[in-house]
Design a protein around this motif. Structure first.
Motif, PDB file in Angstrom:
ATOM      1  N   SER A   1       0.817  -1.217   0.000  1.00 12.69           N
ATOM      2  CA  SER A   1       0.000   0.000   0.000  1.00 12.69           C
ATOM      3  C   SER A   1       0.849   1.265   0.000  1.00 12.69           C
ATOM      4  O   SER A   1       0.386   2.329  -0.439  1.00 12.69           O
ATOM      5  CB  SER A   1      -0.923   0.008   1.224  1.00 12.69           C
ATOM      6  OG  SER A   1      -1.858  -1.050   1.155  1.00 12.69           O
ATOM      7  N   MET A   2       2.088   1.160   0.478  1.00 14.37           N
ATOM      8  CA  MET A   2       2.964   2.335   0.502  1.00 14.37           C
ATOM      9  C   MET A   2       3.576   2.631  -0.863  1.00 14.37           C
ATOM     10  O   MET A   2       4.159   3.701  -1.068  1.00 14.37           O
ATOM     11  CB  MET A   2       4.095   2.134   1.518  1.00 14.37           C
ATOM     12  CG  MET A   2       3.620   2.091   2.949  1.00 14.37           C
ATOM     13  SD  MET A   2       5.005   2.115   4.106  1.00 14.37           S
ATOM     14  CE  MET A   2       5.519   3.821   3.964  1.00 14.37           C
ATOM     15  N   ARG A   3       3.486   1.665  -1.788  1.00 11.65           N
ATOM     16  CA  ARG A   3       4.009   1.834  -3.143  1.00 11.65           C
ATOM     17  C   ARG A   3       5.528   2.079  -3.156  1.00 11.65           C
ATOM     18  O   ARG A   3       6.030   2.869  -3.953  1.00 11.65           O
ATOM     19  CB  ARG A   3       3.290   2.989  -3.869  1.00 11.65           C
ATOM     20  CG  ARG A   3       1.799   2.748  -4.078  1.00 11.65           C
ATOM     21  CD  ARG A   3       1.573   1.562  -5.014  1.00 11.65           C
ATOM     22  NE  ARG A   3       0.201   1.448  -5.471  1.00 11.65           N
ATOM     23  CZ  ARG A   3      -0.718   0.642  -4.926  1.00 11.65           C
ATOM     24  NH1 ARG A   3      -0.396  -0.105  -3.880  1.00 11.65           N
ATOM     25  NH2 ARG A   3      -1.930   0.593  -5.422  1.00 11.65           N
ATOM     26  N   VAL A   4       6.237   1.369  -2.267  1.00 13.79           N
ATOM     27  CA  VAL A   4       7.696   1.482  -2.263  1.00 13.79           C
ATOM     28  C   VAL A   4       8.372   0.142  -2.554  1.00 13.79           C
ATOM     29  O   VAL A   4       9.600   0.059  -2.571  1.00 13.79           O
ATOM     30  CB  VAL A   4       8.226   2.031  -0.916  1.00 13.79           C
ATOM     31  CG1 VAL A   4       7.779   3.461  -0.710  1.00 13.79           C
ATOM     32  CG2 VAL A   4       7.807   1.144   0.248  1.00 13.79           C
ATOM     33  N   VAL A   5       7.580  -0.908  -2.767  1.00 12.97           N
ATOM     34  CA  VAL A   5       8.131  -2.224  -3.079  1.00 12.97           C
ATOM     35  C   VAL A   5       8.239  -2.377  -4.589  1.00 12.97           C
ATOM     36  O   VAL A   5       7.304  -2.059  -5.329  1.00 12.97           O
ATOM     37  CB  VAL A   5       7.257  -3.349  -2.485  1.00 12.97           C
ATOM     38  CG1 VAL A   5       7.840  -4.716  -2.836  1.00 12.97           C
ATOM     39  CG2 VAL A   5       7.149  -3.192  -0.972  1.00 12.97           C
ATOM     40  N   SER A   6       9.373  -2.868  -5.047  1.00 14.95           N
ATOM     41  CA  SER A   6       9.593  -3.040  -6.479  1.00 14.95           C
ATOM     42  C   SER A   6       8.657  -4.095  -7.056  1.00 14.95           C
ATOM     43  O   SER A   6       8.482  -5.174  -6.477  1.00 14.95           O
ATOM     44  CB  SER A   6      11.045  -3.459  -6.739  1.00 14.95           C
ATOM     45  OG  SER A   6      11.228  -3.831  -8.084  1.00 14.95           O
ATOM     46  N   ALA A   7       8.068  -3.788  -8.185  1.00 12.90           N
ATOM     47  CA  ALA A   7       7.252  -4.768  -8.894  1.00 12.90           C
ATOM     48  C   ALA A   7       8.122  -5.809  -9.583  1.00 12.90           C
ATOM     49  O   ALA A   7       7.636  -6.855 -10.011  1.00 12.90           O
ATOM     50  CB  ALA A   7       6.377  -4.074  -9.925  1.00 12.90           C
ATOM     51  N   THR A   8       9.424  -5.521  -9.654  1.00 11.48           N
ATOM     52  CA  THR A   8      10.353  -6.450 -10.306  1.00 11.48           C
ATOM     53  C   THR A   8      11.366  -6.957  -9.281  1.00 11.48           C
ATOM     54  O   THR A   8      11.161  -7.989  -8.659  1.00 11.48           O
ATOM     55  CB  THR A   8      11.056  -5.747 -11.486  1.00 11.48           C
ATOM     56  OG1 THR A   8      11.623  -4.502 -11.022  1.00 11.48           O
ATOM     57  CG2 THR A   8      10.075  -5.467 -12.596  1.00 11.48           C
ATOM     58  N   GLN A   9      12.445  -6.208  -9.083  1.00 15.65           N
ATOM     59  CA  GLN A   9      13.468  -6.593  -8.111  1.00 15.65           C
ATOM     60  C   GLN A   9      14.271  -5.371  -7.728  1.00 15.65           C
ATOM     61  O   GLN A   9      14.519  -4.484  -8.545  1.00 15.65           O
ATOM     62  CB  GLN A   9      14.395  -7.652  -8.704  1.00 15.65           C
ATOM     63  CG  GLN A   9      15.449  -8.160  -7.727  1.00 15.65           C
ATOM     64  CD  GLN A   9      16.243  -9.317  -8.279  1.00 15.65           C
ATOM     65  OE1 GLN A   9      15.728 -10.132  -9.024  1.00 15.65           O
ATOM     66  NE2 GLN A   9      17.526  -9.387  -7.921  1.00 15.65           N
TER      67      GLN A   9
END
Length: 417
Positions: free
Chosen positions: A208-216
């Motif tokens: 929800s914070m939108r700080v995690v990579s969608a890839t790596q």
């Protein structure tokens, strides 16, 4: 004021659960980040929906039954089990608890989320079925459980405590233990960080914070898009140089300084002034020892920085600015890497894992690469090590931890010769 050295190492990480395996992964660039096609830590009946990312850094080869008795397993969360196994390794390397009185030994650990997996499993049953929580839930979930289990396991009756400062927890713990041994408050200490936060609710909250990579995670990369979450533990045994020499203990490195600061600006947006202040404080601390080089000399001696380097836009640019603020024209020539591209971001454990990697880099004379980063963001103007480890023998290294809440902690280490 005593000189403090590291005489024992232990770890449970996504890139290896022995020191040898971790170092091998560093040399080969073997990442512990991978897809999660099954989520064994989910409460029964909960489906893994709603996540934008599909990868994280799990410890995939951990079997508590191979290390711990059934009673300990029943009464502990995965995070405490990591702490126990890593601490036993460190103690075995150094044999420190066979040489010091129990009340003169300390255990100082960092852990940010406590027994998150156990807590979430029990609250899910409570809220969905009104089921009674397991009677061992409290002792499984308390944040200090890992330190308490290790205290019991190794017979440590001196100061035993857990620090929770988000992503700086492990580094703060090592720094405090260093200060205890240096001042004579304790003759020896075991210190580090442990975390096993990869529960479904934890993942959804970070998503929800939108700080995690969608890839790596690709720290300092021109195309970086966020962090990758992880888990693990790393532990060190610390004692005075004189005592280690007297008993012919193995010496891996010397801790010479510890600095900490608070940004006091924003709960999530980092400030370069805070990070620069913590690095400066670590070097000033090192310069305060009798006979130590001056702060200006130590500034010139820094030959490697293991950066916090989360792979987010905000962290990497802010940390780069802090390095430039402190080192001036030298900043662009100091070798830097972030190993979160291998072991992920394990929150309270990450500083301890990165301190371990910094120590191994000094011990072996090989600086780890920032895996996955092929094109460094040119606006950062940093010498980021990419593609392969770099042979070097730094006189001094810094290990940075910059946490949410604006809490910064930095260790200064040098090779032991």
């Amino acid at each position: 004021m005593h000189r403090v050295v590291v005489t024992g190492l232990g770890c449970v990480t996504p890139i290896g659960s022995t020191i040898e395996d971790v170092y091998s992964s560093l040399l080969s660039g073997t990442t512990g980040i991978g897809p999660f096609d099954s989520l064994p830590f989910l409460p029964d009946g909960v489906a893994p929906f709603g996540l934008r990312f599909t990868q994280m850094a799990q410890v995939r080869d951990f079997n508590p039954q191979a290390h711990l008795p059934s009673g300990t397993i029943a009464g502990s969360d995965r995070t405490s089990q990591f702490a126990l196994v890593a601490a036993r390794q460190a103690a075995q390397h150094s044999q420190f608890n066979q040489h010091y009185a129990p009340h003169r030994m300390a255990a100082v650990f960092g852990c940010s989320t406590g027994g998150r997996i156990s807590e979430e499993a029990e609250t899910a049953k409570l809220y969905t079925r009104n089921a009674r929580p397991h009677p061992l839930t409290v002792i499984r979930t308390m944040a200090n459980a890992g330190a308490s289990h290790v205290s019991i396991d190794l017979g440590i009756t001196g100061p035993v405590l857990t620090l929770s400062t988000a992503c700086s927890s492990g580094t703060h713990a090592i720094g405090l233990a260093f200060q205890m041994v240096r001042s004579g408050m304790a003759d020896a200490a075991i210190a580090g960080g442990h975390e096993a936060p990869l529960s479904y609710g934890f993942l959804r909250a970070w998503d929800s914070m939108r700080v995690v990579s969608a890839t790596q995670c690709r720290p300092f990369s021109a195309d970086r898009d966020g962090m990758t979450l992880g888990e693990g533990a790393a532990m060190f045994t610390l004692e005075t140089l004189a005592s280690a020499q007297a008993r012919n203990a193995p010496i891996y490195a010397e801790i010479v300084g510890f600095g900490m600061s608070a940004d006091a600006t924003h709960i999530t947006n980092p400030a370069s002034s805070g990070a620069a202040s913590a690095m400066r404080a670590a070097l000033m601390d090192a310069a305060s020892a009798p006979g130590a080089p001056s702060f200006e000399s130590l500034l010139e001696q820094v030959g490697y920085i293991n950066a916090h380097g989360t792979g987010t836009q905000a962290n990497d640019s802010t940390e780069a600015a802090a390095i430039h603020d402190l080192f001036g024209p030298r900043a662009s020539t100091i070798p830097i890497s972030s190993t979160k591209s291998l072991h992920g971001h394990s929150i309270g454990a990450t500083g301890a894992i990165e301190a371990l990697i910094t120590l191994l880099a000094l011990y072996h004379g090989k600086l780890p690469a920032t895996a996955g980063t092929l094109v460094v963001d040119p606006t950062l103007n940093l010498d980021v090590i990419t593609r392969a480890p770099r042979e070097a023998t730094p006189q001094l290294a810094l290990s940075n931890s910059l946490a949410f809440g604006g809490l910064n902690a930095v260790l200064a280490l040098r090779p032991y010769a």
